[in-house]
Design a protein around this motif. Structure first.
Motif, PDB file in Angstrom:
ATOM      1  N   ILE A 204      73.731   9.889  66.641  1.00 38.04           N
ATOM      2  CA  ILE A 204      72.403  10.459  66.969  1.00 38.04           C
ATOM      3  C   ILE A 204      72.826  11.572  68.024  1.00 38.04           C
ATOM      4  O   ILE A 204      73.542  11.531  69.200  1.00 38.04           O
ATOM      5  N   THR A 238      71.544  11.839  63.078  1.00 38.31           N
ATOM      6  CA  THR A 238      69.972  11.634  63.096  1.00 38.31           C
ATOM      7  C   THR A 238      69.638  12.252  64.592  1.00 38.31           C
ATOM      8  O   THR A 238      70.215  12.006  65.411  1.00 38.31           O
ATOM      9  N   ARG A 240      67.039  12.050  67.529  1.00 37.76           N
ATOM     10  CA  ARG A 240      65.957  11.165  68.314  1.00 37.76           C
ATOM     11  C   ARG A 240      65.839  11.531  69.406  1.00 37.76           C
ATOM     12  O   ARG A 240      66.724  11.812  70.233  1.00 37.76           O
TER      13      ARG A 240
END
Length: 337
Positions: A204, A238, A240
């Motif tokens: 992340i 990812t 975020r």
């Protein structure tokens, strides 16, 4: 189940010459956190949302809950008597107490009473960040700025409280990181996350990409690296981003990842405050097996020069931070202090 107070008292035996003063100070922070949590949980029901009509030292508009949280933590630390001075995001100057008990206190506290307060109205996690140092000035007098202007290597403890789907207090005294969840039925913080470790294999990345055009080339290259398709390294990663340091860091502490708040062409030192935001979370990251830098040097090694000094921050899983540092050193040496 082990409560925060029980845990603090047990940990006290590891420190020779401990008098219980430090334990009481941590307990005072826990008490203030519960009071603030109560107000946050009923924020939509009372006249506590919205702006106060004032600004803090950074020129940011203060929310009513910013002011309330600041007052409650100051009150708890003043009444406890173990703290002789406080540096707060919400106060221009150092806070001292004109009473004998506080002036004899051996500790000083730096804090962001309510991190991420712009998210209050939309019910997104916010938090409190704190760091604790032993005073350097002589007792029996008010604390001084020099008591606060110490590098992270001199910390006695640091932590944060996150007010979200559950309320948690995470802290370290340099012997690992432990997390406590508030049980509202009994009003106690219970040990729920012992010996927390940040996963090294994170996937992340957390960054405000709206500022992409202003990023150093090293950050741009790292973002491109995160977005590349490479199954061997579990990419693309990812993205975020919550916009609350506490919330973004807490997620990455548990799941693994990197949080980046770099300097930009508009703000070369970034916007996060070194003393009461960057240093305490850097301390926790390091204690949990992660890493925190300004892109070139350890956050823990930087000595603050003034209370509200700003710093870039790259923090999280060790290998992810080191990769970001590689790109910064290769493409953005002009940002190196």
């Amino acid at each position: 189940m082990k409560t925060l107070i029980e845990f603090i008292n047990e940990e006290q035996i590891h420190f020779s010459g401990a008098t219980g003063e430090f334990s009481r100070l941590l307990n005072d922070i826990g008490i203030a956190a519960k009071i603030v949590n109560r107000e946050i949980n009923k924020a939509g029901l009372g006249d506590i949302l919205g702006y106060e009509g004032t600004q803090n030292i950074q020129g940011e508009d203060q929310k009513k809950l910013d002011v309330y949280a600041n007052e409650e933590f100051i009150k708890a630390l003043r009444n406890g008597g173990q703290c002789c001075a406080i540096a707060s995001e919400e106060n221009d100057e150092l806070i001292t107490f004109d009473n004998k008990m506080s002036n004899n206190g051996n500790y000083v506290v730096a804090m962001d009473p309510l991190d991420g307060s712009s998210n209050i109205e939309v019910n997104v996690s916010i938090g409190t960040i704190f760091s604790i140092y032993k005073r350097r000035s002589k007792p029996a007098q008010p604390g001084t700025e020099e008591d606060l202007l110490q590098p992270g290597t001199e910390l006695a403890a640091a932590g944060y409280v996150i007010y979200g789907s559950s309320t948690m207090l995470i802290y370290s005294t340099g012997k690992g990181v432990n997390g406590f969840t508030l049980d509202p039925s009994v009003g106690l913080f219970i040990l729920s996350h012992p010996d927390m470790k940040i996963p090294d294999g994170g996937s992340i990345y957390s960054i405000n990409e709206a500022n992409y055009i202003y990023f150093p080339e090293g950050v741009k290259e790292y973002v491109r690296y995160c977005q590349e398709d490479d199954p061997k390294t579990n990419r693309p990663y990812t993205t975020r981003y919550i916009g609350s340091l506490v919330a973004d860091f807490h997620r990455n502490l548990i799941r693994g990842g990197i949080y980046l708040y770099p300097g930009t062409k508009k703000n070369t030192n970034g916007k996060l405050r070194l003393l009461y935001e960057c240093i305490p979370v850097a301390f926790l990251a390091q204690q949990a097996g992660g890493k925190a830098t300004d892109g070139f040097r350890r956050i823990m090694d930087i000595k603050p020069e003034h209370l509200h000094q700003r710093s870039p921050l790259f923090i999280g899983s060790k290998h992810m931070v080191e990769k970001a540092e590689y790109f910064m050193n290769y493409f953005s040496k002009e940002f190196k202090n």
